[in-house]
Design an enzyme around this catalytic site. Sequence first.
Site, PDB file in Angstrom:
ATOM      1  N   LYS A  95      54.880 -12.360  39.000  1.00  0.00           N
ATOM      2  CA  LYS A  95      55.643 -13.303  39.829  1.00  0.00           C
ATOM      3  C   LYS A  95      57.147 -13.241  39.582  1.00  0.00           C
ATOM      4  CE  LYS A  95      52.266 -15.593  42.014  1.00  0.00           C
ATOM      5  NZ  LYS A  95      51.117 -15.684  41.161  1.00  0.00           N
ATOM      6  N   GLU A 117      56.698 -23.653  45.379  1.00  0.00           N
ATOM      7  CA  GLU A 117      55.339 -24.162  45.311  1.00  0.00           C
ATOM      8  C   GLU A 117      54.637 -23.347  44.239  1.00  0.00           C
ATOM      9  OE1 GLU A 117      56.220 -21.686  47.149  1.00  0.00           O
ATOM     10  OE2 GLU A 117      54.608 -20.253  46.688  1.00  0.00           O
ATOM     11  N   SER A 384      47.699  -8.019  36.957  1.00  0.00           N
ATOM     12  CA  SER A 384      48.818  -8.821  37.474  1.00  0.00           C
ATOM     13  C   SER A 384      49.330  -9.870  36.495  1.00  0.00           C
ATOM     14  CB  SER A 384      48.408  -9.497  38.787  1.00  0.00           C
ATOM     15  OG  SER A 384      47.205 -10.224  38.621  1.00  0.00           O
TER      16      SER A 384
HETATM   17  C1  LIG Z   1      49.746 -15.777  41.531  1.00  0.00           C
HETATM   18  C2  LIG Z   1      48.929 -14.739  40.911  1.00  0.00           C
HETATM   19  C3  LIG Z   1      48.107 -13.892  41.671  1.00  0.00           C
HETATM   20  C4  LIG Z   1      47.903 -14.040  43.145  1.00  0.00           C
HETATM   21  O1  LIG Z   1      49.040 -13.919  43.911  1.00  0.00           O
HETATM   22  P1  LIG Z   1      49.357 -12.622  44.768  1.00  0.00           P
HETATM   23  O2  LIG Z   1      50.550 -13.026  45.557  1.00  0.00           O
HETATM   24  O3  LIG Z   1      48.170 -12.326  45.607  1.00  0.00           O
HETATM   25  O4  LIG Z   1      49.645 -11.534  43.824  1.00  0.00           O
HETATM   26  C5  LIG Z   1      47.421 -12.885  41.015  1.00  0.00           C
HETATM   27  N1  LIG Z   1      47.515 -12.713  39.687  1.00  0.00           N
HETATM   28  C6  LIG Z   1      48.279 -13.519  38.925  1.00  0.00           C
HETATM   29  C7  LIG Z   1      48.322 -13.282  37.465  1.00  0.00           C
HETATM   30  C8  LIG Z   1      49.015 -14.556  39.508  1.00  0.00           C
HETATM   31  O5  LIG Z   1      49.759 -15.339  38.724  1.00  0.00           O
END
Ligand SMILES: *Cc1c(COP(=O)(O)O)cnc(C)c1O
Length: 400
Positions: A95, A117, A384
């Site tokens: 993020k 948000e 992610s």
């Molecule tokens: C917010 C988040 C997501 C989902 O958001 P995307 O915009 O689809 O990437 C996925 N993995 C993590 C670790 C997140 O914090």
Amino acid sequence: MSSFVVDSQPDAQGHFGPFGGRFVPETLMHPLQELEAEYFRAQQDPAFQKELSYYLREFCGRPTPLYHAERLTRELGGARIYLKREDLLHTGAHKINNSLGQVLLAKRMGKTRVIAETGAGQHGVATATVAAMFGLQCVVYMGAHDCERQALNVYRMRMLGAEVVSVKAGQQTLKEAINEAMRDWVTNVRHTHYILGTAYGAHPYPLMVRNFQRVIGDEARRQILEKEERLPDLLVACVGGGSNAIGLFFPFLGDASVKMVGVEAGGEGIVGNRHAARFQGGSIGVLQGTRSFILQDEAGQIQLTHSVSAGLDYAAVGPEHAWLREQGRAEYTYATDDAALAAFQRLARLEGIIPALESSHAIAEVIRRAPTMSPQQLIIVNLSGRGDKDVAQAAEKLKL
Ligand SMILES: *Cc1c(COP(=O)(O)O)cnc(C)c1O
């Protein structure tokens, strides 16, 4: 290398084929146009790009490693698996790539206040972090239910000086938090920038967020060519709004040999509304500024959703994913809560890495697919985020 002709630049109104666009009240048209113009100027400005890459490197910790998961690869007995380690970034998820880019834009536009948000709290934490670093006022809207299941992130945001507003309307999750953030933006737009956290919403957000996240795929492409001297066969990423997935996919879209799969939240299975798999159970509609796949009933009322991971628990998916799916360029599947929890535990024990529950959905798909592939084939999965925020919840569910 053969190439794949894929159309993934939106038109001037932000349409990705029949998806995307700008469905907002009149009062937001001007701010969105102003944002779009400033974003295009910044994109062309070498000083902006230089500042962005400076902070991505020195503050966020880029580039992140592309790590060969040896034990997972061996156990599954198929394709060679690489993890793109976005979990190692400052604040623990991808993020911050986007929050940093947008806070630099906010500064350029002379804004003194940013709002956001947040679902799982990761985007709120990333935004509170960059706001603190640049001395901007920060307010984060979060559903009351999410505040409860992600309490650690609420404390982190407050520690960083942000005001966290717990939103008690409706289902008390991300959708309601976005509504409140939009309301705030309309009222305070003169000095406030809205840092939207995913590749979603009215134009230019889906385009802009994708471009701030494509650094994931740009690095991964370079790294796999260095390590393996060839492109991967498969990319895997979880899909909430879609930003980490599009960030990984985008630089590979023209490479026909590279398959890509996005993994949505299958919750308790694709029956009723105990899931958030928009491509499985959804239909085309408009929500929060854009046209895409949405979980809605026949009357167009937004359905309730469920996922074990707050970051995937949202009724709509980014418009560029809808377009890639329609063109047959990317495919979309889902992992259930149980599969994600099993993957969470498996990665922790095999690799010494505790993934976010969101990312665990992508790992679950790798666990399913890798054994069906040959040891010569390569998978890159986007890790992610890290799972510290999820440990208490997972321990309870796994009865540890
Ligand atoms: C917010 C988040 C997501 C989902 O958001 P995307 O915009 O689809 O990437 C996925 N993995 C993590 C670790 C997140 O914090």
